[in-house]
Design a protein around this motif. Sequence first.
Motif, PDB file in Angstrom:
ATOM      1  N   MET A   1       0.846  -1.178   0.000  1.00 56.92           N
ATOM      2  CA  MET A   1       0.000   0.000   0.000  1.00 56.92           C
ATOM      3  C   MET A   1       0.890   1.239   0.000  1.00 56.92           C
ATOM      4  SD  MET A   1      -1.621   0.329   3.863  1.00 56.92           S
ATOM      5  CE  MET A   1      -1.609  -1.436   4.037  1.00 56.92           C
ATOM      6  N   LEU A   2       0.389   2.295  -0.595  1.00 60.27           N
ATOM      7  CA  LEU A   2       1.138   3.549  -0.648  1.00 60.27           C
ATOM      8  C   LEU A   2       0.963   4.320   0.655  1.00 60.27           C
ATOM      9  CD1 LEU A   2       0.337   4.663  -4.312  1.00 60.27           C
ATOM     10  CD2 LEU A   2       2.367   3.462  -3.457  1.00 60.27           C
ATOM     11  N   ILE A   3       1.817   5.312   0.854  1.00 56.13           N
ATOM     12  CA  ILE A   3       1.823   6.060   2.114  1.00 56.13           C
ATOM     13  C   ILE A   3       0.489   6.757   2.380  1.00 56.13           C
ATOM     14  CG2 ILE A   3       2.843   8.163   1.158  1.00 56.13           C
ATOM     15  CD1 ILE A   3       4.529   8.285   3.821  1.00 56.13           C
TER      16      ILE A   3
ATOM     17  N   THR B   1       1.047  11.623   6.837  1.00 49.01           N
ATOM     18  CA  THR B   1       2.143  11.081   6.029  1.00 49.01           C
ATOM     19  C   THR B   1       3.495  11.580   6.521  1.00 49.01           C
ATOM     20  OG1 THR B   1       1.888  12.845   4.395  1.00 49.01           O
ATOM     21  CG2 THR B   1       0.735  10.770   3.959  1.00 49.01           C
ATOM     22  N   ARG B   2       3.536  12.811   6.967  1.00 53.58           N
ATOM     23  CA  ARG B   2       4.793  13.358   7.485  1.00 53.58           C
ATOM     24  C   ARG B   2       5.287  12.554   8.694  1.00 53.58           C
ATOM     25  NH1 ARG B   2       5.782  19.668   9.152  1.00 53.58           N
ATOM     26  NH2 ARG B   2       8.036  19.503   9.323  1.00 53.58           N
TER      27      ARG B   2
ATOM     28  N   TYR C   1       8.605   8.110  11.197  1.00 53.60           N
ATOM     29  CA  TYR C   1       8.756   6.754  11.727  1.00 53.60           C
ATOM     30  C   TYR C   1       9.737   5.953  10.872  1.00 53.60           C
ATOM     31  CZ  TYR C   1       4.522   7.553  14.577  1.00 53.60           C
ATOM     32  OH  TYR C   1       3.599   8.031  15.472  1.00 53.60           O
ATOM     33  N   GLU C   2       9.669   6.144   9.577  1.00 50.23           N
ATOM     34  CA  GLU C   2      10.608   5.464   8.672  1.00 50.23           C
ATOM     35  C   GLU C   2      12.039   5.940   8.945  1.00 50.23           C
ATOM     36  OE1 GLU C   2      11.695   5.124   3.935  1.00 50.23           O
ATOM     37  OE2 GLU C   2       9.770   6.014   4.505  1.00 50.23           O
ATOM     38  N   GLU C   3      12.239   7.241   9.081  1.00 52.80           N
ATOM     39  CA  GLU C   3      13.576   7.790   9.375  1.00 52.80           C
ATOM     40  C   GLU C   3      14.133   7.238  10.681  1.00 52.80           C
ATOM     41  OE1 GLU C   3      13.176  12.022   9.514  1.00 52.80           O
ATOM     42  OE2 GLU C   3      12.549  12.163   7.412  1.00 52.80           O
ATOM     43  N   GLN C   4      13.251   6.981  11.641  1.00 49.58           N
ATOM     44  CA  GLN C   4      13.666   6.468  12.949  1.00 49.58           C
ATOM     45  C   GLN C   4      13.856   4.952  12.949  1.00 49.58           C
ATOM     46  OE1 GLN C   4      14.417   8.621  15.571  1.00 49.58           O
ATOM     47  NE2 GLN C   4      14.215   9.989  13.836  1.00 49.58           N
ATOM     48  N   GLY C   5      13.612   4.323  11.810  1.00 48.78           N
ATOM     49  CA  GLY C   5      13.789   2.877  11.701  1.00 48.78           C
ATOM     50  C   GLY C   5      12.631   2.070  12.251  1.00 48.78           C
TER      51      GLY C   5
END
Length: 126
Positions: free
Chosen positions: A1-3, A14-15, A20-24
């Motif tokens: 699924m897309l963001i 989304t931001r 959360y992605e940047e934080q792993g």
Amino acid sequence: MLIGELARRTGVATRLLRYYEEQGLLHPHRDGNGYRSYPESAPATVARIRELLAAGLNTDDIAQLMPCAQHDGPVQACEMSVRIMADRTAELDRRIADLDRQRYHLAAQLDASLASAVDSVAGAHN
């Protein structure tokens, strides 16, 4: 699924999902066009992240806990999860004790101020 779909399904902006992605904490794949593609398990992962944040853990703690927190139910008791949660509980206990002390001293100041005001009013009427 897309963001955008993940944001809609979880109610998380989304931001914040990108953070959360940047934080792993989230691990999307990139499609051929460069778009983030999240697995079907991503909404459950986001819900778990939100639960752990609400419990007072920070994103560094959560990143360490995620291997123990991938399933429904409580975080699995691995050595790291027990240490992190025990440390954060002890930290909260210290903060609560500090707040109790502050409240005691502030209430004492309030009581003294009110007593002084009553004495001043009583002295003015004599």
